[in-house]
Design a protein around this motif. Structure first.
Motif, PDB file in Angstrom:
ATOM      1  N   PRO A  74       0.830  -1.215   0.000  1.00  0.00           N
ATOM      2  CA  PRO A  74       0.000   0.000   0.000  1.00  0.00           C
ATOM      3  C   PRO A  74       0.862   1.261   0.000  1.00  0.00           C
ATOM      4  CG  PRO A  74      -0.685  -1.512   1.731  1.00  0.00           C
ATOM      5  CD  PRO A  74       0.578  -2.055   1.156  1.00  0.00           C
TER       6      PRO A  74
ATOM      7  N   ILE B 268       1.245   9.401  -0.930  1.00  0.00           N
ATOM      8  CA  ILE B 268      -0.080   9.964  -1.201  1.00  0.00           C
ATOM      9  C   ILE B 268       0.006  11.491  -1.260  1.00  0.00           C
ATOM     10  CG2 ILE B 268      -2.397  10.271  -0.259  1.00  0.00           C
ATOM     11  CD1 ILE B 268      -2.224   7.378   0.750  1.00  0.00           C
TER      12      ILE B 268
ATOM     13  N   ASN C  64     -10.044   4.491   1.877  1.00  0.00           N
ATOM     14  CA  ASN C  64      -9.374   3.447   1.110  1.00  0.00           C
ATOM     15  C   ASN C  64      -9.567   3.678  -0.391  1.00  0.00           C
ATOM     16  OD1 ASN C  64     -11.990   2.658   0.630  1.00  0.00           O
ATOM     17  ND2 ASN C  64     -11.887   0.791   1.824  1.00  0.00           N
ATOM     18  N   HIS C  65      -8.832   2.925  -1.186  1.00  0.00           N
ATOM     19  CA  HIS C  65      -8.852   3.073  -2.643  1.00  0.00           C
ATOM     20  C   HIS C  65     -10.256   2.861  -3.193  1.00  0.00           C
ATOM     21  CE1 HIS C  65      -7.959   2.377  -6.871  1.00  0.00           C
ATOM     22  NE2 HIS C  65      -8.535   1.200  -6.763  1.00  0.00           N
TER      23      HIS C  65
ATOM     24  N   ARG D 268      -7.969  10.017  -0.291  1.00  0.00           N
ATOM     25  CA  ARG D 268      -6.900   9.116   0.166  1.00  0.00           C
ATOM     26  C   ARG D 268      -6.075   9.782   1.256  1.00  0.00           C
ATOM     27  NH1 ARG D 268      -5.155   4.566  -2.552  1.00  0.00           N
ATOM     28  NH2 ARG D 268      -4.174   4.289  -0.538  1.00  0.00           N
TER      29      ARG D 268
ATOM     30  N   SER E  77     -12.212   5.750  -5.220  1.00  0.00           N
ATOM     31  CA  SER E  77     -12.475   5.515  -6.642  1.00  0.00           C
ATOM     32  C   SER E  77     -13.953   5.683  -6.965  1.00  0.00           C
ATOM     33  CB  SER E  77     -12.027   4.108  -7.051  1.00  0.00           C
ATOM     34  OG  SER E  77     -10.637   4.028  -7.037  1.00  0.00           O
TER      35      SER E  77
ATOM     36  N   TYR F 228     -10.014  12.090  -5.693  1.00  0.00           N
ATOM     37  CA  TYR F 228      -9.489  10.791  -5.280  1.00  0.00           C
ATOM     38  C   TYR F 228      -8.350  10.959  -4.277  1.00  0.00           C
ATOM     39  CZ  TYR F 228      -7.031   6.353  -5.484  1.00  0.00           C
ATOM     40  OH  TYR F 228      -6.397   5.183  -5.149  1.00  0.00           O
ATOM     41  N   TRP F 229      -7.356  11.766  -4.635  1.00  0.00           N
ATOM     42  CA  TRP F 229      -6.183  11.887  -3.770  1.00  0.00           C
ATOM     43  C   TRP F 229      -6.495  12.632  -2.483  1.00  0.00           C
ATOM     44  CZ3 TRP F 229      -2.817   8.419  -4.252  1.00  0.00           C
ATOM     45  CH2 TRP F 229      -2.514   7.879  -5.492  1.00  0.00           C
TER      46      TRP F 229
END
Length: 107
Positions: A12, A18, A85-86, A80, A90, A76-77
């Motif tokens: 991860p 990130i 979580n991804h 994060r 997403s 998205y970022w």
């Protein structure tokens, strides 16, 4: 018996990675906004030829699509970075892109 995987196949992302990705995508947004400004300048220039203006109009459509893409990645970022979580990040990104597509179809 076949061996099974008990761990993630990929490691991860760390908090620093990130943050780096988030910073990079913010910089990319600035580049895209500069591109938009250039194309709008070409369109507004009285000395521009009709071909140059037509090319600027086509480029502005690409710029608008790219801005939507980059803003989706920013969403998205940012999620994060907040610890999501991804999978959830997403989903939010894809929902944003779907809304952008609906607005485009509505026009």
């Amino acid at each position: 018996m076949t061996p099974t995987y008990t761990k993630h196949k990929t490691v991860p992302l760390t908090e620093e990675e990130i943050k780096k990705k988030y910073k990079e995508i913010k910089e990319e947004l600035q580049e895209v906004l500069e591109w938009k400004k250039e194309e709008e300048g070409k369109l507004a220039d009285a000395k521009s030829s009709p071909q140059k203006k037509a090319a600027a109009k086509r480029a502005l459509k690409k710029v608008a699509r790219r801005i939507n893409t980059v803003q989706g990645q920013i969403i998205y970022w940012k999620l994060r970075l907040k610890g999501e979580n991804h999978f959830k990040a997403s989903i939010e990104k894809n929902e944003y892109w779907a809304r952008c597509g609906e607005r485009k179809e509505g026009n």
